[in-house]
Motif scaffolding. Structure first.
Motif, PDB file in Angstrom:
ATOM      1  N   ALA A   1      27.203  18.868  33.859  1.00 52.40           N
ATOM      2  CA  ALA A   1      26.686  18.846  35.222  1.00 52.40           C
ATOM      3  C   ALA A   1      27.382  17.794  36.070  1.00 52.40           C
ATOM      4  O   ALA A   1      26.877  17.395  37.111  1.00 52.40           O
ATOM      5  N   GLY A   2      28.539  17.320  35.607  1.00 51.30           N
ATOM      6  CA  GLY A   2      29.306  16.365  36.380  1.00 51.30           C
ATOM      7  C   GLY A   2      28.872  14.928  36.162  1.00 51.30           C
ATOM      8  O   GLY A   2      28.043  14.619  35.312  1.00 51.30           O
ATOM      9  N   GLY A   3      29.464  14.043  36.921  1.00 50.76           N
ATOM     10  CA  GLY A   3      29.163  12.620  36.809  1.00 50.76           C
ATOM     11  C   GLY A   3      30.084  11.822  37.692  1.00 50.76           C
ATOM     12  O   GLY A   3      30.576  12.318  38.708  1.00 50.76           O
ATOM     13  N   GLY A   4      30.338  10.584  37.307  1.00 48.07           N
ATOM     14  CA  GLY A   4      31.184   9.748  38.148  1.00 48.07           C
ATOM     15  C   GLY A   4      31.409   8.387  37.544  1.00 48.07           C
ATOM     16  O   GLY A   4      31.356   8.209  36.326  1.00 48.07           O
ATOM     17  N   LEU A   5      31.658   7.422  38.420  1.00 55.16           N
ATOM     18  CA  LEU A   5      31.883   6.041  38.009  1.00 55.16           C
ATOM     19  C   LEU A   5      30.895   5.134  38.726  1.00 55.16           C
ATOM     20  O   LEU A   5      30.737   5.225  39.951  1.00 55.16           O
ATOM     21  N   MET A   6      30.251   4.274  37.983  1.00 55.66           N
ATOM     22  CA  MET A   6      29.417   3.223  38.550  1.00 55.66           C
ATOM     23  C   MET A   6      30.165   1.903  38.360  1.00 55.66           C
ATOM     24  O   MET A   6      30.447   1.499  37.229  1.00 55.66           O
ATOM     25  N   SER A   7      30.509   1.257  39.460  1.00 55.54           N
ATOM     26  CA  SER A   7      31.247  -0.002  39.420  1.00 55.54           C
ATOM     27  C   SER A   7      30.355  -1.095  40.000  1.00 55.54           C
ATOM     28  O   SER A   7      30.000  -1.039  41.174  1.00 55.54           O
ATOM     29  N   VAL A   8      29.989  -2.068  39.167  1.00 51.52           N
ATOM     30  CA  VAL A   8      29.053  -3.107  39.585  1.00 51.52           C
ATOM     31  C   VAL A   8      29.654  -4.482  39.313  1.00 51.52           C
ATOM     32  O   VAL A   8      30.190  -4.735  38.235  1.00 51.52           O
ATOM     33  N   MET A   9      29.567  -5.359  40.297  1.00 51.64           N
ATOM     34  CA  MET A   9      29.958  -6.757  40.143  1.00 51.64           C
ATOM     35  C   MET A   9      28.721  -7.620  40.325  1.00 51.64           C
ATOM     36  O   MET A   9      27.971  -7.451  41.296  1.00 51.64           O
TER      37      MET A   9
END
Length: 297
Positions: A62-70
């Motif tokens: 079902a897809g997804g992505g990138l979570m970028s956290v600082m």
């Protein structure tokens, strides 16, 4: 409205990912160049990147992505930059909400959807640096497609010249499309980012649009791209100007109280939060907009 949009979907998804890469690089650059003022001797912050997946009821992709956290940087106390492309079928609750709000017929008969976008929220170390939010997105169903998004500034200590710069930069990016866009999208942001139970706005506004479909996909995509392109030149100079200012305990207290407004809005009213949770996207990615610390009085 189906296969003929595959190329457009791919182009939109790639654009959101490219914008994400530009922002991540710019913000890590701000961390590296912070050499005066509070926290100048701390370790420069870096984004931690995690892949996210949308969960589907039948277990299919079902897809997804990138979570970028600082977290805990010299300039940014917490910032999340998420990009995702998700698809599948809308559950009954989301179908009903979509059909009611957007007036889309046929949702129950064919509830397929595809959505891609970038979402960003930055909470700053220095109370003199404003918090900020930005997102742009494309949404598709077999019955309709549209773009949405914008950005808004959320200072706890307002500087009129900073607010003016933020708005002027957005206007400069919108005017080539139509001089009617900026006043319309500014008014929309003022209405959308309002907290009814507090009787006030959560910040000093910006621009916002939703359900944007003129029938000309290229034109609408171009406008959406310029909303995204406006973000860095509207925001980065404000950080560069304010990040070295000294702050007091009272300033920090003001910041924490203001963050409470942000948390209330995102948990109670924000459409993106509701949609993400209702459609099974990664809860940590959906809720990354919440501040690391906040205070209520």
């Amino acid at each position: 409205m189906t296969e003929e949009f595959d190329i457009e979907k791919a182009r939109a998804s790639a654009w959101f990912r490219d914008l994400r890469d530009q922002i991540v690089a710019a913000f890590e650059g701000l961390e590296d160049s912070h050499d005066s003022g509070p926290l100048r001797d701390a370790t420069p912050g870096r984004f931690e990147v995690t892949e996210t997946r949308r969960s589907s009821e039948d277990g299919s992709d079902a897809g997804g992505g990138l979570m970028s956290v600082m977290r805990g940087g010299r300039v940014f106390e917490k910032i999340g930059v998420n990009v995702s492309t998700v698809y599948g079928t809308l559950g009954e609750r989301a179908q009903n909400a979509m059909a009611a709000r957007k007036g889309i017929p046929g949702m129950k008969a064919d509830p397929r959807f595809w959505a891609s976008g970038i979402s960003l929220v930055a909470h700053m170390q220095n109370p003199h640096c404003p918090a900020v939010h930005m997102n742009t997105r494309m949404f598709w169903t077999p019955h309709a497609w549209w773009f949405g998004g914008g950005s808004d500034l959320n200072p706890c200590i307002e500087y009129a010249e900073d607010t003016q710069h933020f708005h002027d930069t957005q206007k400069q990016h919108l005017d080539p499309h139509s001089e009617a866009h900026y006043p319309r999208l500014k008014e929309w942001a003022d209405e959308y980012f309002y907290i009814p139970h507090r009787g006030r706005a959560r910040g000093v506004g910006g621009i916002f649009m939703d359900d944007h479909n003129t029938g000309d996909w290229e034109q609408d995509f171009s406008l959406t791209q310029d909303i995204g392109r406006a973000f860095l030149p509207a925001f980065v100079p404000l950080v560069e100007k304010r990040r070295a200012q000294d702050w007091s305990d009272a300033d920090k207290d003001t910041q924490l109280v203001h963050r409470g407004l942000y948390a209330e809005y995102n948990l109670v009213y924000d459409r993106g939060t509701k949609f993400g949770l209702e459609t099974g996207h990664d809860a940590n990615a959906v809720l990354m907009s919440l501040p690391p610390l906040a205070k209520w009085v």
